[in-house]
Design an enzyme around this catalytic site. Structure first.
Site, PDB file in Angstrom:
ATOM      1  N   PRO A   1       8.091   4.308  -0.495  1.00  0.00           N
ATOM      2  CA  PRO A   1       8.094   5.715  -0.918  1.00  0.00           C
ATOM      3  C   PRO A   1       6.820   6.419  -0.458  1.00  0.00           C
ATOM      4  O   PRO A   1       5.789   5.774  -0.260  1.00  0.00           O
ATOM      5  CB  PRO A   1       8.122   5.622  -2.440  1.00  0.00           C
ATOM      6  CG  PRO A   1       7.543   4.288  -2.766  1.00  0.00           C
ATOM      7  CD  PRO A   1       7.941   3.395  -1.629  1.00  0.00           C
ATOM      8  N   GLU A   2       6.922   7.726  -0.283  1.00  0.00           N
ATOM      9  CA  GLU A   2       5.745   8.527   0.039  1.00  0.00           C
ATOM     10  C   GLU A   2       5.501   9.478  -1.135  1.00  0.00           C
ATOM     11  O   GLU A   2       6.192   9.419  -2.146  1.00  0.00           O
ATOM     12  CB  GLU A   2       5.968   9.259   1.372  1.00  0.00           C
ATOM     13  CG  GLU A   2       6.229   8.268   2.514  1.00  0.00           C
ATOM     14  CD  GLU A   2       6.447   8.918   3.878  1.00  0.00           C
ATOM     15  OE1 GLU A   2       5.838   9.952   4.141  1.00  0.00           O
ATOM     16  OE2 GLU A   2       7.230   8.368   4.663  1.00  0.00           O
TER      17      GLU A   2
ATOM     18  N   ARG B 131      11.595  -7.695  -5.522  1.00  0.00           N
ATOM     19  CA  ARG B 131      10.639  -8.526  -4.776  1.00  0.00           C
ATOM     20  C   ARG B 131       9.312  -8.757  -5.496  1.00  0.00           C
ATOM     21  O   ARG B 131       8.460  -9.487  -5.020  1.00  0.00           O
ATOM     22  CB  ARG B 131      10.421  -7.903  -3.390  1.00  0.00           C
ATOM     23  CG  ARG B 131      11.699  -8.017  -2.541  1.00  0.00           C
ATOM     24  CD  ARG B 131      11.584  -7.272  -1.245  1.00  0.00           C
ATOM     25  NE  ARG B 131      10.629  -7.897  -0.344  1.00  0.00           N
ATOM     26  CZ  ARG B 131      10.312  -7.404   0.856  1.00  0.00           C
ATOM     27  NH1 ARG B 131      10.864  -6.280   1.269  1.00  0.00           N
ATOM     28  NH2 ARG B 131       9.456  -8.012   1.626  1.00  0.00           N
TER      29      ARG B 131
ATOM     30  N   ARG C 153     -12.811  10.984  12.193  1.00  0.00           N
ATOM     31  CA  ARG C 153     -11.985  10.041  12.977  1.00  0.00           C
ATOM     32  C   ARG C 153     -11.496  10.671  14.287  1.00  0.00           C
ATOM     33  O   ARG C 153     -10.298  10.825  14.491  1.00  0.00           O
ATOM     34  CB  ARG C 153     -10.764   9.578  12.178  1.00  0.00           C
ATOM     35  CG  ARG C 153     -11.027   9.405  10.724  1.00  0.00           C
ATOM     36  CD  ARG C 153     -10.564   8.073  10.212  1.00  0.00           C
ATOM     37  NE  ARG C 153     -11.022   7.991   8.827  1.00  0.00           N
ATOM     38  CZ  ARG C 153     -11.694   6.971   8.324  1.00  0.00           C
ATOM     39  NH1 ARG C 153     -11.945   5.932   9.081  1.00  0.00           N
ATOM     40  NH2 ARG C 153     -12.082   6.977   7.086  1.00  0.00           N
TER      41      ARG C 153
END
Ligand code: ZN
Length: 287
Positions: free
Chosen positions: A2-3, A125, A167
């Site tokens: 998910p975001e 999981r 960056r």
């Protein structure tokens, strides 16, 4: 995975269902989901009331009375189900067919409230977690190595420029997907933001023009806000508070559409691996 829009959708679902309820008991069968031994949870939680449900990056913060907080992460396969008069999925991944009853064999955490309603944490999981923190310890957790919240008012164009400046050699898609720069943006929304800004996702940060930076910034705000409005995207079977697939899927312009026609220029959507992730973009629309 998910975001931000999907996790924000879960947060809103939890805010509607559990705020004001008082915890009577807690149980968990998976030690690694917890940051303290289970007996500590069992001593601490009963009698505490849910004050609010907040979010930082992709973590949910269940704020309790007494200065305590449950920090929760659904990771790859986590799901929250609230059972009051009837059970409804608050959010996360749908569970495997045949396990629609709750609790089931994938239920690993259970909050029982005084009014007998329950919140189940199901996870096929078992990568998800439910960590218990005092207010003081929580703030350290939340700020550790995490960049700004993209929809926060404090995240301005100047802040975005400053982050980009750190960056210069990143490719823009990599930059957007790194939580150290800005949180909550993953594979889906980074592709959509680049398309919005008409910028190729493999461009280097240092080569972006001022106008492109401004468009990327607007893209971050617009795309994430729209996706939350439609309760996220249903890629990887993510579901919203009503247990339904997120409706933003039908608004995707490039993500997962490689080989198909661009809606704007009718060119073919290309794909390319960038930093190990498959990115989709349109060479006609993105420079
Ligand atoms: Zn195009």
């Amino acid at each position: 995975m998910p975001e931000l829009p999907e996790v924000e959708t879960v947060r809103r679902g939890l805010q509607r269902t559990i705020v004001g309820r008082t915890i009577a008991s807690f149980d968990c069968d998976t030690r690694k989901m917890l940051n303290q031994p289970l007996p500590f949870y069992r001593q601490t939680l009963p009698g505490l009331k849910v004050v609010s449900v907040d979010r930082r990056a992709k973590m949910l913060i269940i704020k309790l009375t007494g200065g305590w907080n449950i920090l929760a992460h659904l990771k790859m396969t986590g799901q929250l189900v609230f059972c009051g008069d009837r059970c409804s999925v608050v959010g996360g991944h749908p569970i495997k067919a045949g396990y629609e009853q709750d609790p089931n064999r994938f239920t690993h955490g259970t909050f029982t409230f005084r009014d007998k309603s329950r919140l189940y944490f199901n996870d096929v999981r078992k990568f998800g977690w439910l960590r218990l923190f005092s207010d003081a310890d929580l703030s350290k957790q939340l700020d550790h190595d995490l960049g700004p919240e993209p929809l926060d008012h404090n995240f301005t164009l100047d802040v975005f420029r400053r982050e980009l400046g750190k960056r210069p050699n990143n490719r823009i898609k990599q930059f957007l997907m790194d939580n150290k720069n800005v949180v909550g943006i993953g594979n889906i929304y980074s592709d959509e933001i680049c398309y919005f800004a008409r910028v190729r996702p493999d461009r280097r940060v240092k080569n972006l023009k001022d106008g492109e930076i401004a468009l990327l910034f607007r893209g971050i705000k617009n795309i994430l806000t729209e996706a939350i409005k439609y309760e996220g995207t249903s890629i990887s079977d993510y579901v919203n508070a009503a247990g339904e697939a997120g409706a933003y899927t039908k608004f995707l312009k490039v993500y997962g559409r490689y080989g198909e026609q661009c809606f704007k220029c009718k060119g073919t959507i290309k794909r390319q691996k960038i930093g190990g992730r498959t990115s989709s973009f349109c060479l006609g629309c993105q420079k």
